[in-house]
Design an enzyme around this catalytic site. Structure first.
Site: not given
Length: 374
Positions: A312, A347
């Site tokens: 991210k 994930r």
């Protein structure tokens, strides 16, 4: 004995497991366990919120918790009792065809993006056979499930027509289903969910928590499949909206709590619901860090917790703007942060490296559990 805490009568209460320990050995009655897993803690942080602000935030030792709760007014006592029961209750396994995925230790979900414009790996997988092989490789590296998506959810990404999305994901899912690979479909569109489930997908992973498409909830309820409800500020409009937060941890918990009740009340078994706090979706750097530091609060929802923080942007922002392909170290750090707080599913893009990190973490945990910890 914990210090006596005075709670405002009108406060809404929350419990966050804190003071984690490596092992319960020698601590009988002094520690509690998160969701039947590998994480134990010695205290609950009691948070009392009045008018959107934390009025009280103080730890209560596990040994003192029952007496503390018993002394509260009936409504607050019931609230804390339910939260503590949710924190402790083992999470049910995920049935994926002939496979059973137990959630008593953190599992890895590998990301397979069938998109030309995903922020990290867009365009890598545009052929069904090659994509399926990439998914098989993830399974061989230790992924318990592969998450297949056909529409990018990065900021500014263009919407994809459902027919194109189906054409991208279904051929891959069919190949994976034939091999017995557990598959989740990453979509917010009901038609895509239907096509993917018919092709053999086992789980629906919706960044809009079944709120973007008015048929999505009906599809999931009828299928009887597990579903991941992810938080974002305004999922009916898109995953990256919102006007900011007063207290992102509490507000995200409240939103997911309401959404769980709505989804369960519409025919989805509560045991089939997983939650995702939505790292990076409509949240600032400070918001993301607050959520990551407070992840254990979400066990009070009584559902398995999925953490999607891999590669991210916040990792780049904390490391000299490292591009998406150079965020492995930060991704591993966040995965282990999740494991330490009892998260059940991670994930990730980098399956082999994350699995290796978790195996080392698990090895240290196992050593502590047999009394050989340092």
């Amino acid at each position: 004995m914990s210090e006596v805490i005075s709670l405002p009568a009108e406060a809404k209460l929350y419990l966050r497991p804190v003071q984690f320990v490596d092992s319960p050995i020698g601590l009988d009655g002094q520690v509690a366990r998160i969701a039947g897993g590998l994480v134990w803690f010695a205290a609950y942080e009691v948070i009392a919120v009045v008018d959107g602000r934390r009025a009280v935030q103080q730890p209560v030792a596990v040994t003192d918790f029952d007496a503390f709760a018993e002394a509260l007014p009936a409504a607050q006592r019931e609230r804390l009792t339910v939260l503590a029961a949710h924190i402790a209750a083992p999470r049910g396994a995920i049935r994926a065809g002939e496979r059973t995925l137990r959630l008593d230790q953190p599992l890895v979900m590998g990301i397979l993006n069938m998109t030309p414009d995903s922020f990290s790996d867009g365009g890598r997988h545009d052929d069904a056979d090659a994509a399926a092989q990439a998914a098989f490789d993830m399974g061989a590296a230790g992924a318990a499930m592969v998450d297949v998506g056909g529409e990018s959810t990065r900021p500014g990404a263009k919407a994809v027509w459902e027919g194109d999305e189906i054409a991208r994901v279904v051929p891959v899912i069919e190949r994976l289903a034939r091999s017995g690979t557990p598959v989740s479909i990453d979509t917010r569109k009901a038609a895509v969910m239907e096509a993917a489930l018919a092709a053999g997908a086992h789980v629906v992973n919706d960044v809009a928590a079944l709120l973007w498409d008015e048929r999505a909830l009906e599809v999931v309820a009828r299928a009887g499949c597990p579903v991941v409800l992810m938080h974002s500020p305004d999922p009916a409009r898109g995953p990256h909206g919102g006007d900011g937060y007063g207290d992102v941890l509490i507000e995200t918990f409240d939103w997911l709590e309401r959404r769980i009740e709505a989804v369960a009340g519409s025919g989805v078994a509560r045991g089939n619901i997983l939650v995702d706090p939505g790292i990076g979706f409509g949240k600032s750097m400070a918001d993301n860090l607050a959520l990551l530091n407070g992840l254990s609060l979400f066990h009070g929802l009584g559902c398995p917790v999925l953490l999607g923080a891999s590669r991210k942007r916040m990792i780049g922002a904390l490391s000299n703007e490292a591009p998406a392909g150079e965020r492995l170290g930060g991704s591993i750090a966040l995965a282990l942060k999740g494991a330490e707080q009892g998260v059940q599913m991670l994930r990730v893009h980098d399956v082999a490296e994350t699995v290796q990190a978790l195996r080392v973490w698990r090895g240290m945990r196992d050593a502590a559990l047999v009394g050989r910890g340092g």
